[in-house]
Design a protein around this motif. Structure first.
Motif, PDB file in Angstrom:
ATOM      1  N   ALA A 364     -11.170 -10.923   8.244  1.00 43.32           N
ATOM      2  CA  ALA A 364     -11.820  -9.673   8.726  1.00 43.32           C
ATOM      3  C   ALA A 364     -11.978  -8.510   7.582  1.00 43.32           C
ATOM      4  N   VAL A 365     -11.379  -8.712   6.747  1.00 43.64           N
ATOM      5  CA  VAL A 365     -11.524  -7.949   5.533  1.00 43.64           C
ATOM      6  C   VAL A 365     -12.719  -7.864   4.613  1.00 43.64           C
ATOM      7  N   ARG A 366     -13.845  -7.435   4.810  1.00 46.85           N
ATOM      8  CA  ARG A 366     -14.870  -7.454   4.245  1.00 46.85           C
ATOM      9  C   ARG A 366     -15.635  -6.277   4.225  1.00 46.85           C
ATOM     10  N   VAL A 382     -11.643   4.279   8.867  1.00 46.48           N
ATOM     11  CA  VAL A 382     -12.382   3.980   7.486  1.00 46.48           C
ATOM     12  C   VAL A 382     -13.232   2.838   7.673  1.00 46.48           C
ATOM     13  N   ILE A 383     -14.204   2.723   6.744  1.00 44.01           N
ATOM     14  CA  ILE A 383     -15.218   1.652   6.618  1.00 44.01           C
ATOM     15  C   ILE A 383     -14.754   1.137   5.175  1.00 44.01           C
ATOM     16  N   GLU A 392      -6.147  -5.091  -3.016  1.00 47.22           N
ATOM     17  CA  GLU A 392      -6.787  -3.838  -2.657  1.00 47.22           C
ATOM     18  C   GLU A 392      -8.246  -3.821  -2.399  1.00 47.22           C
ATOM     19  N   VAL A 393      -8.637  -2.896  -1.346  1.00 45.83           N
ATOM     20  CA  VAL A 393     -10.116  -2.709  -0.971  1.00 45.83           C
ATOM     21  C   VAL A 393     -10.280  -1.045  -1.464  1.00 45.83           C
ATOM     22  N   VAL A 406      -7.358   1.368  -1.277  1.00 49.75           N
ATOM     23  CA  VAL A 406      -5.822   1.297  -0.540  1.00 49.75           C
ATOM     24  C   VAL A 406      -5.585  -0.276  -0.622  1.00 49.75           C
ATOM     25  N   ARG A 407      -4.337  -0.527  -0.345  1.00 48.04           N
ATOM     26  CA  ARG A 407      -3.679  -1.872  -0.164  1.00 48.04           C
ATOM     27  C   ARG A 407      -4.425  -2.602   1.187  1.00 48.04           C
ATOM     28  N   LYS A 408      -4.875  -3.828   1.106  1.00 47.30           N
ATOM     29  CA  LYS A 408      -5.226  -4.565   2.372  1.00 47.30           C
ATOM     30  C   LYS A 408      -4.126  -4.668   3.230  1.00 47.30           C
TER      31      LYS A 408
END
Length: 554
Positions: A364-366, A382-383, A392-393, A406-408
């Protein structure tokens, strides 16, 4: 005993001086604040053996006269021979009657500059000199008082102990804590007790009286997998087969305050989903790790567009340059909704059950995924903008306009209920200006940031270009109105060109255009209903800003 007598004599002189200067008198809590501002320490009540300010002044009958006005205790000075002259001068002072709010009623001769005018600084604007406490700080004060009332004398220590820093209200333009509390009178009430001024959170104490029973756990057969329920009273409501997550079948006691915060009249709304493939999104695998009320394929709505010529109170939240910055529109209702959202998200996601339940799997992290993240103990919508590394993202904060790495592990799914409030950050460019050298110099950017810092400004709407709001900014807190485009021009950093040149910075990257859905454009009819509700609430929240519109602006 001699030390106490000496201290009492000094205190009498100080109290008399402060009360003489206040023609209308002071309430006990105002006296506490005036003393703190003048002496930089609280009234020495305990050193003198008193429990409250009221008890102290009753022992000064030759200094203080106490009377009641409309149910409020007022303290006035009794002048002695050395202060009679000063008291007479104060009594003869004319009381300045405060004019009607200049935010609501613009000056009678206010006109919006015609498009071809080269002198936009002639526009008359309302005053916006009132200090503004950032939404995060307001939420911190509400959080501090959510568990129990707090004595005013203990506020500084309690704030430092809870958040690890001093409550530096002066940096936001306030002269005293009393001014801060007065600006938050809608949510914090000051009560007089024997122990001193007591700060009580008005809203959450009132909600305690109206608590409703917690909903019972829902069986798996009663919850369609593609029809999440917007629960606001109980985030642990069952949403998956009981065998997969047995912990969700138990009614977890989260405390009275969480129940109060989570109560909402819209808690029974049902938000149907359509097949994800129809929206052009890749469907997540149906796994127990993703709750059915987790946002997967939706976007936040933007605020409705403002009409040309209207005047609005704004706070500049994030600055890249005069051609690329984000504002938040000031209105009591909108500010309260954002504070309530932050407060509720902190209560929900900070609890381990919710934190574990809404943890995002790697799939889901995309980019483009709407979620929430914790930064400095507060949760923000956030988006995900890009994946930086395995850990991180980079995310875009929809309510404050900033990009941040931020960290995932700090990401969580956003609950459907938190889609209701439109994104509060509005992408903006300063109207009618362009940099002298083609790009903004670091000195120009620094000056613009300084002009915007920690104050409410007046924005005069010009137009929208490619989804970016072009407006004039004016600081009316000084004796003479300060127009930012004029300051940049006079300092040699900008040319006033009388038209809006598309922002090069926003052309390169405008996260709002990428990730936030315009309020006037909706998608499939099956998902329109909640969004229509959102837009109506957004329009209601902006009604105050709309009332600032100039008569005959065009």
């Amino acid at each position: 005993a001699s030390k106490q007598a000496q201290l009492m004599e000094v205190l009498k002189k100080e109290v008399r001086a402060m009360l003489i200067a206040a023609k209308a008198g002071l309430t006990p809590e105002q006296l506490e604040e005036q003393y703190m501002a003048m002496v930089c320490k609280p009234l020495p009540l305990h050193d003198l053996g008193f429990q409250s300010t009221l008890e102290l002044v009753t022992q000064m009958p030759e200094v203080v006269r106490i009377y009641s006005k409309n149910g409020t205790l007022i303290l006035k000075a009794i002048a002695d021979d050395s202060t009679k002259g000063i008291a007479k001068l104060v009594a003869n002072q004319k009381v300045k009657t405060r004019k009607a709010s200049k935010k609501i009623a613009p000056k009678a001769n206010a006109t919006f500059p015609p498009k071809n005018s080269k002198n936009p600084q002639s526009v008359q604007t309302p005053s916006a000199g009132t200090p503004v406490l950032p939404a995060a700080v307001k939420a911190e004060l509400q959080d501090l008082l959510s568990s129990s009332p707090l004595l005013l004398a203990d506020l500084g220590k309690a704030f430092l102990r809870r958040f690890g820093r001093a409550f530096q209200y002066r940096q936001y333009g306030f002269l005293s804590v009393f001014e801060v509390l007065r600006s938050m009178a809608d949510s914090i009430v000051v009560e007089q007790t024997k122990a001193g001024s007591l700060l009580v959170l008005r809203k959450y104490l009132a909600r305690a009286i109206q608590q409703e029973e917690l909903p019972q756990a829902v069986s798996a057969a009663e919850v369609p997998p593609l029809k999440p329920i917007c629960e606001t009273e109980s985030f642990y409501q069952a949403a998956h087969p009981m065998d997969s997550e047995p912990v969700q079948t138990q009614a977890v006691d989260l405390g009275d305050h969480l129940k109060q915060v989570m109560h909402d009249e819209t808690s029974e709304c049902h938000l149907p989903l359509i097949p994800l493939q129809c929206q052009g999104f890749e469907q997540f695998p149906s796994t127990p790790e993703i709750p059915p009320d987790a946002v997967q394929d939706r976007r936040l709505c933007s605020l409705p567009p403002l009409k040309r010529g209207c005047l609005v109170g704004v706070i500049v939240e994030f600055v890249v340059s005069p051609s690329q910055f984000y504002i938040r529109i000031c209105s009591t209702e909108a500010s309260n909704k954002l504070q309530d959202l932050m407060f509720e998200m902190r209560h929900v996601y900070s609890h381990k059950v919710a934190s574990d339940k809404y943890t995002m799997p790697e799939s889901a992290v995309r980019p483009g995924q709407l979620c929430c993240v914790m930064v400095s103990k507060w949760w923000y919508r956030v988006i995900i903008h890009r994946v930086v590394s395995d850990q991180e993202v980079e995310v875009f904060c929809a309510d404050y306009g900033r990009l941040q790495i931020v960290r995932k592990s700090s990401l969580r799914f956003l609950k459907w209920h938190y889609l209701k409030l439109p994104a509060q950050a509005v992408p903006c460019s300063l109207a009618w200006v362009k940099p002298v050298q083609g790009t903004w110099s670091s000195a120009a950017i620094l000056l613009f940031k300084h002009l915007c810092c920690f104050k409410e400004l007046v924005g005069i709407v010009d137009e929208y270009v490619d989804g970016v709001l072009y407006l004039f900014l004016c600081d009316t807190s000084t004796k003479q109105d300060v127009y930012f485009h004029s300051v940049l021009r006079d300092m040699g950093y900008a040319d006033v060109c009388g038209e809006n040149i598309p922002s090069q910075e926003f052309e390169e990257l405008n996260p709002s255009a990428l990730y936030v859905q315009p309020s006037g454009r909706q998608g499939n009819a099956e998902v329109v209903e909640p969004d229509v509700h959102l837009q109506q609430e957004s329009r209601d929240a902006d009604s105050e800003a709309a009332s600032l519109r100039l008569d005959g602006a065009e």
